[in-house]
Design an enzyme around this catalytic site. Sequence first.
Site, PDB file in Angstrom:
ATOM      1  N   GLU A 141      43.292 -14.736   3.262  1.00 11.52           N
ATOM      2  CA  GLU A 141      42.983 -13.749   4.033  1.00 11.52           C
ATOM      3  C   GLU A 141      43.148 -14.281   5.540  1.00 11.52           C
ATOM      4  O   GLU A 141      42.371 -15.192   6.121  1.00 11.52           O
ATOM      5  CB  GLU A 141      41.396 -13.554   3.708  1.00 11.52           C
ATOM      6  CG  GLU A 141      41.360 -12.801   2.468  1.00 11.52           C
ATOM      7  CD  GLU A 141      39.974 -12.385   2.190  1.00 11.52           C
ATOM      8  OE1 GLU A 141      39.820 -11.509   1.030  1.00 11.52           O
ATOM      9  OE2 GLU A 141      39.080 -13.258   2.516  1.00 11.52           O
ATOM     10  N   SER A 184      32.275  -2.200   3.058  1.00 13.02           N
ATOM     11  CA  SER A 184      32.340  -0.852   3.531  1.00 13.02           C
ATOM     12  C   SER A 184      33.698  -0.078   2.977  1.00 13.02           C
ATOM     13  O   SER A 184      34.616  -0.682   2.495  1.00 13.02           O
ATOM     14  CB  SER A 184      32.285  -1.017   4.909  1.00 13.02           C
ATOM     15  OG  SER A 184      33.372  -1.857   5.577  1.00 13.02           O
ATOM     16  N   THR A 208      42.311 -19.337 -12.096  1.00 13.59           N
ATOM     17  CA  THR A 208      42.685 -19.212 -10.880  1.00 13.59           C
ATOM     18  C   THR A 208      41.870 -17.914 -10.705  1.00 13.59           C
ATOM     19  O   THR A 208      41.119 -17.219 -11.236  1.00 13.59           O
ATOM     20  CB  THR A 208      44.112 -18.817 -11.037  1.00 13.59           C
ATOM     21  OG1 THR A 208      44.660 -18.171  -9.796  1.00 13.59           O
ATOM     22  CG2 THR A 208      44.458 -17.809 -12.261  1.00 13.59           C
ATOM     23  N   LYS A 255      46.744 -12.392  -8.455  1.00 14.34           N
ATOM     24  CA  LYS A 255      46.334 -11.688  -7.318  1.00 14.34           C
ATOM     25  C   LYS A 255      45.342 -12.612  -6.819  1.00 14.34           C
ATOM     26  O   LYS A 255      44.572 -13.638  -7.651  1.00 14.34           O
ATOM     27  CB  LYS A 255      45.446 -10.523  -7.802  1.00 14.34           C
ATOM     28  CG  LYS A 255      44.223 -10.444  -8.648  1.00 14.34           C
ATOM     29  CD  LYS A 255      42.920 -10.749  -7.914  1.00 14.34           C
ATOM     30  CE  LYS A 255      42.665 -10.006  -6.802  1.00 14.34           C
ATOM     31  NZ  LYS A 255      41.565 -10.284  -5.818  1.00 14.34           N
ATOM     32  N   ASN A 287      36.076 -10.222   5.808  1.00 15.02           N
ATOM     33  CA  ASN A 287      35.036 -10.466   5.276  1.00 15.02           C
ATOM     34  C   ASN A 287      33.513 -10.177   5.727  1.00 15.02           C
ATOM     35  O   ASN A 287      32.550  -9.995   5.082  1.00 15.02           O
ATOM     36  CB  ASN A 287      34.730 -12.051   4.669  1.00 15.02           C
ATOM     37  CG  ASN A 287      35.941 -12.470   3.819  1.00 15.02           C
ATOM     38  OD1 ASN A 287      35.855 -12.081   2.454  1.00 15.02           O
ATOM     39  ND2 ASN A 287      37.147 -12.750   4.092  1.00 15.02           N
ATOM     40  N   THR A 312      43.512  -6.701  -4.202  1.00 17.48           N
ATOM     41  CA  THR A 312      42.304  -6.203  -3.794  1.00 17.48           C
ATOM     42  C   THR A 312      42.733  -6.618  -2.064  1.00 17.48           C
ATOM     43  O   THR A 312      43.091  -5.467  -1.589  1.00 17.48           O
ATOM     44  CB  THR A 312      41.109  -6.858  -3.986  1.00 17.48           C
ATOM     45  OG1 THR A 312      41.480  -8.364  -3.821  1.00 17.48           O
ATOM     46  CG2 THR A 312      40.458  -6.660  -5.424  1.00 17.48           C
TER      47      THR A 312
END
Length: 413
Positions: free
Chosen positions: A285, A413, A195, A184, A408, A158
């Site tokens: 991220e 969107s 996880t 992932k 985030n 993702t």
Amino acid sequence: MSSSISPLAPKTYADMPVIRGVRMATAAAGIKYKNRTDVLLMAFDTPAAVAGVFTKSKCPSAPVDFCRQNLGHGVARGVVVNSGNANAFTGIKGKAATDLTAKSAAKALGCGENEIYLASTGVIGEPLDATKFAGVLDQMAADAKGDFWLEAAKAIMTTDTYPKVATRSATIDGITVTINGIAKGAGMIAPDMATMLSFVVTDAAISSSALQALLSAGVEPSFNSITVDSDTSTSDTLLLFATGAAAADGQAVVEQADDARLAGFNAALNDLLKDLALQVVRDGEGARKMVEVTVKGAESDLAAKKIALSIANSPLVKTAVAGEDANWGRIVMAVGKSGEMADRDRLAIWFGDIRVAVNGERDPDYSEAATTAVMEKEDIPVTVDIGLGSGTATVWTCDLTKEYVAINGDYRS
């Protein structure tokens, strides 16, 4: 999925060998992303033993509920994973989506629906149109092949910036067996008995009960010791499968987890789980640095882990790391708020091999230049000695950057 790869990404990917007894295929169903694969089918040629651990969230996804229901059966013939939609907080529509997917996969693989396992990752709260990929499962089953691990890992991404793969080998009864895994995860990472999404397969012949015991223990010092943002996902799923193909080479089935023949396999499995877990942290991220937090001298190992997670989850600690600021005061703060026993005047703190604080105050030999050199590195070890007992624990996290907020702030969107 980000267009730029994390600076902490591995320079090369593991050369993933074929695991006898499992084949994979991917498809682009357009669930959320355009022009990329977003569905994975993992098919087992014969019934495989299965073990799993899942999120402890009180708001689990529909696929988590489905997998928990099937796990007691102990046998797997197929796994269907989609990215782009978590199928979580979707009510009766979520259950209908899992039912349709399981029915379609069972038909494609010629097995029972209780032999199918499902996982979904992506946006929470949006209904999942399972018809988008249910109709392609027949063709995916026909196209599935063994040499497909890296492509499989790509399909479940993702906000990940790179696919996460790992492989290990071990010996049982003198027979070499292989363990492959994919994972992932990059955000909403603070696992609790599981996880994000991870699928591990071995060709060893091991019972499902033995697999479950090994997995439940192995997840604690690996996936349950990482955090990116302190948030536990609704969808966390880790599944371990054993195809049993090594039995054809003479490996006798192992029924008990404490069987001495599994010592090497257990070590290899634990190493693989840690490898995948750290890859997740390194793809946090917006991450630019990975932090290893070790706490020693606590009242117990459990207390040490709670303190370590308090440090690793602190936004103030993580932003200081992002700014390359050796702000040990924030470490002290995080220790103090953990709720575990600590004595301010016994604390000692290190950044790398530089002791910055001791006996409750700044180290008299503190060097700003030496400490800054540590903070400028991509990998930063932080050690805290509580000075009260023998409890120890290590957890891993990453820094908190502006990019995390950007990712985030508009995720839907």
